[in-house]
Design a protein around this motif. Sequence first.
Motif, PDB file in Angstrom:
ATOM      1  N   VAL A  12     -55.049 -30.657 -23.758  1.00  0.00           N
ATOM      2  CA  VAL A  12     -56.350 -30.282 -24.473  1.00  0.00           C
ATOM      3  C   VAL A  12     -55.865 -30.348 -26.044  1.00  0.00           C
ATOM      4  CG1 VAL A  12     -57.757 -28.354 -25.341  1.00  0.00           C
ATOM      5  CG2 VAL A  12     -57.229 -29.121 -22.828  1.00  0.00           C
ATOM      6  N   ARG A  13     -54.669 -30.104 -26.271  1.00  0.00           N
ATOM      7  CA  ARG A  13     -54.143 -30.178 -27.920  1.00  0.00           C
ATOM      8  C   ARG A  13     -54.164 -31.463 -28.233  1.00  0.00           C
ATOM      9  NH1 ARG A  13     -50.666 -26.262 -29.916  1.00  0.00           N
ATOM     10  NH2 ARG A  13     -50.106 -25.599 -27.706  1.00  0.00           N
ATOM     11  N   LYS A  68     -55.821 -19.031 -26.076  1.00  0.00           N
ATOM     12  CA  LYS A  68     -55.784 -20.176 -26.946  1.00  0.00           C
ATOM     13  C   LYS A  68     -54.571 -21.200 -26.622  1.00  0.00           C
ATOM     14  CE  LYS A  68     -55.164 -21.471 -31.804  1.00  0.00           C
ATOM     15  NZ  LYS A  68     -55.218 -21.142 -33.132  1.00  0.00           N
ATOM     16  N   ASP A  69     -53.719 -20.482 -26.344  1.00  0.00           N
ATOM     17  CA  ASP A  69     -52.220 -21.296 -25.978  1.00  0.00           C
ATOM     18  C   ASP A  69     -52.417 -21.800 -24.651  1.00  0.00           C
ATOM     19  OD1 ASP A  69     -51.181 -21.220 -28.524  1.00  0.00           O
ATOM     20  OD2 ASP A  69     -50.044 -19.115 -27.922  1.00  0.00           O
ATOM     21  N   ILE A  70     -53.080 -21.090 -23.747  1.00  0.00           N
ATOM     22  CA  ILE A  70     -53.132 -21.623 -22.310  1.00  0.00           C
ATOM     23  C   ILE A  70     -54.012 -22.916 -22.342  1.00  0.00           C
ATOM     24  CG2 ILE A  70     -54.183 -20.986 -20.081  1.00  0.00           C
ATOM     25  CD1 ILE A  70     -53.226 -18.080 -20.626  1.00  0.00           C
ATOM     26  N   ALA A  71     -55.308 -22.592 -23.215  1.00  0.00           N
ATOM     27  CA  ALA A  71     -56.223 -23.784 -23.101  1.00  0.00           C
ATOM     28  C   ALA A  71     -55.699 -25.174 -23.963  1.00  0.00           C
ATOM     29  CB  ALA A  71     -57.457 -23.312 -23.830  1.00  0.00           C
ATOM     30  N   PHE A  96     -60.994 -27.272 -32.760  1.00  0.00           N
ATOM     31  CA  PHE A  96     -59.638 -26.173 -32.599  1.00  0.00           C
ATOM     32  C   PHE A  96     -60.228 -25.494 -31.518  1.00  0.00           C
ATOM     33  CE2 PHE A  96     -63.137 -24.063 -35.056  1.00  0.00           C
ATOM     34  CZ  PHE A  96     -63.284 -23.138 -34.688  1.00  0.00           C
ATOM     35  N   VAL A  97     -59.284 -24.721 -30.753  1.00  0.00           N
ATOM     36  CA  VAL A  97     -59.388 -23.853 -29.789  1.00  0.00           C
ATOM     37  C   VAL A  97     -59.343 -22.471 -30.422  1.00  0.00           C
ATOM     38  CG1 VAL A  97     -58.785 -23.055 -27.364  1.00  0.00           C
ATOM     39  CG2 VAL A  97     -58.650 -25.624 -28.068  1.00  0.00           C
ATOM     40  N   ASN A  99     -63.849 -26.030 -29.903  1.00  0.00           N
ATOM     41  CA  ASN A  99     -65.075 -26.034 -30.802  1.00  0.00           C
ATOM     42  C   ASN A  99     -64.996 -27.197 -31.533  1.00  0.00           C
ATOM     43  OD1 ASN A  99     -66.194 -22.895 -31.474  1.00  0.00           O
ATOM     44  ND2 ASN A  99     -63.975 -22.800 -30.645  1.00  0.00           N
ATOM     45  N   VAL A 100     -65.988 -27.796 -31.740  1.00  0.00           N
ATOM     46  CA  VAL A 100     -66.203 -29.250 -32.298  1.00  0.00           C
ATOM     47  C   VAL A 100     -67.221 -29.043 -33.393  1.00  0.00           C
ATOM     48  CG1 VAL A 100     -66.833 -31.699 -32.126  1.00  0.00           C
ATOM     49  CG2 VAL A 100     -65.640 -30.551 -30.261  1.00  0.00           C
TER      50      VAL A 100
END
Length: 438
Positions: free
Chosen positions: A184-185, A127-130, A200-201, A208-209
């Motif tokens: 991405v954030r 998640k953090d990587i993305a 959110f990732v 996810n949208v």
Amino acid sequence: MAVSLNAGVRNALSSLQSITAQAQASQFKLATGKKVNTAVDSPVNYFTAASLNDRSSQLTGLLDGMSNGIQTIQAASKGIDGITKLVSSLQSTIKQAQSDAAQNRPTKAGTALATAAEQVATSKSLKDIALDKKVVGADAIADAATATSSGDLGIINTDTNLAISITAGSTTYTAGLSSANATVRDVVNEINKSGIATAFVDEKGQLNVKGTGSDDVQFGIGADTSAPLALTDAAAGGANVAFGFLAADATAGGAIKGQSITSAVRSNLIDQYNDLRNKIDDLAKDSSFNGINLLKGDRLSIQFNEKAGKNQTKLDIQGSDVTSDNLGIAQATNTKTTGQINFQNDTDLESATKALTGALTSLKSLSSTFGANLSVAQTRQDFTKDMADVLSTGASNLVNVDANSEAANLLALQTRQQLSQTALSLSNQSDQAVLRLF
């Protein structure tokens, strides 16, 4: 041979006959209860009383029609009360469907933006990587995250402008991003600002949208050499920006379309809603009285006086054809259909709520109209009863006898009759005295 009577006997006999005739007349008045029994007694009083009694009888005859009219209005009013309760139940059904809103949102998840190898190299979660990855890189190839670099999605740095476009129903949100440092954030945060979608990732590193409403959501991100071109690309789907959404899921070259989830709760409420809607039509059909139904468009006429033509007074009430369709209450379905309510769509449910509120307003207005007419009919009914009593009383005053006065008069006549009989007896005694000479 005629009998010769002396003057005293004749006078006493004449007085007795007169008193007897008056006593008989008085007794007849007491027996009939009237002082005027024929036109001979008093022509004016007799014919005036007859006219008053005739009008009183005619007005009394109209009371039955008024009573039926009042009951017809009350039947329609009761029907409106029942329909109002059914509409309120429909509102409750809509609220139940709306309360299930969180379970009925279009959502879409892309493929993972981070890999297990990157997780090993960076010691971070997927998640953090993305979230930390930059959108723009040095070339058109996505760079993996390392211990010293956050990595990127592979957008070439010649596309110095980024933009996102989100459309839900008839609402569109657009925003520009700085291509140099956008991550991405930043994209997730910008989507969350839109108010029509959230992003959110997840722990798998997938973006996810999700729509905030039940309308399908289309999301796109574009990269180009200018802000307008980037926005155009975003609206059409960027040529090389899919954010992990598979090409098979893409529309217009990269934009993704959220898929609405069918709510089982809302689906189960459809039959309940349609059944209540049908009951409105049934109740309106059953709100008739004596063959007249004001809730099916019938016309009611209540006559208030005994006259005809232009001198006649009456109340005409035009009914309304009350049906669920005429009240603006559409049938519910599980899909988007013209003229019907899609129970899976928040906008349709909100429109249904407004339609039900309008139906209640229409019913309230119709009830108010019937209530005003009912008040008029009841007032005229009471007036007619009182008027008939006034006419009857007036006629009675002209021809009815005063029993107390007439009884006292009869008693006085009976006393005079006894006195006259005594006088007649005394008069006869003078003739009987002749017999003493023999």
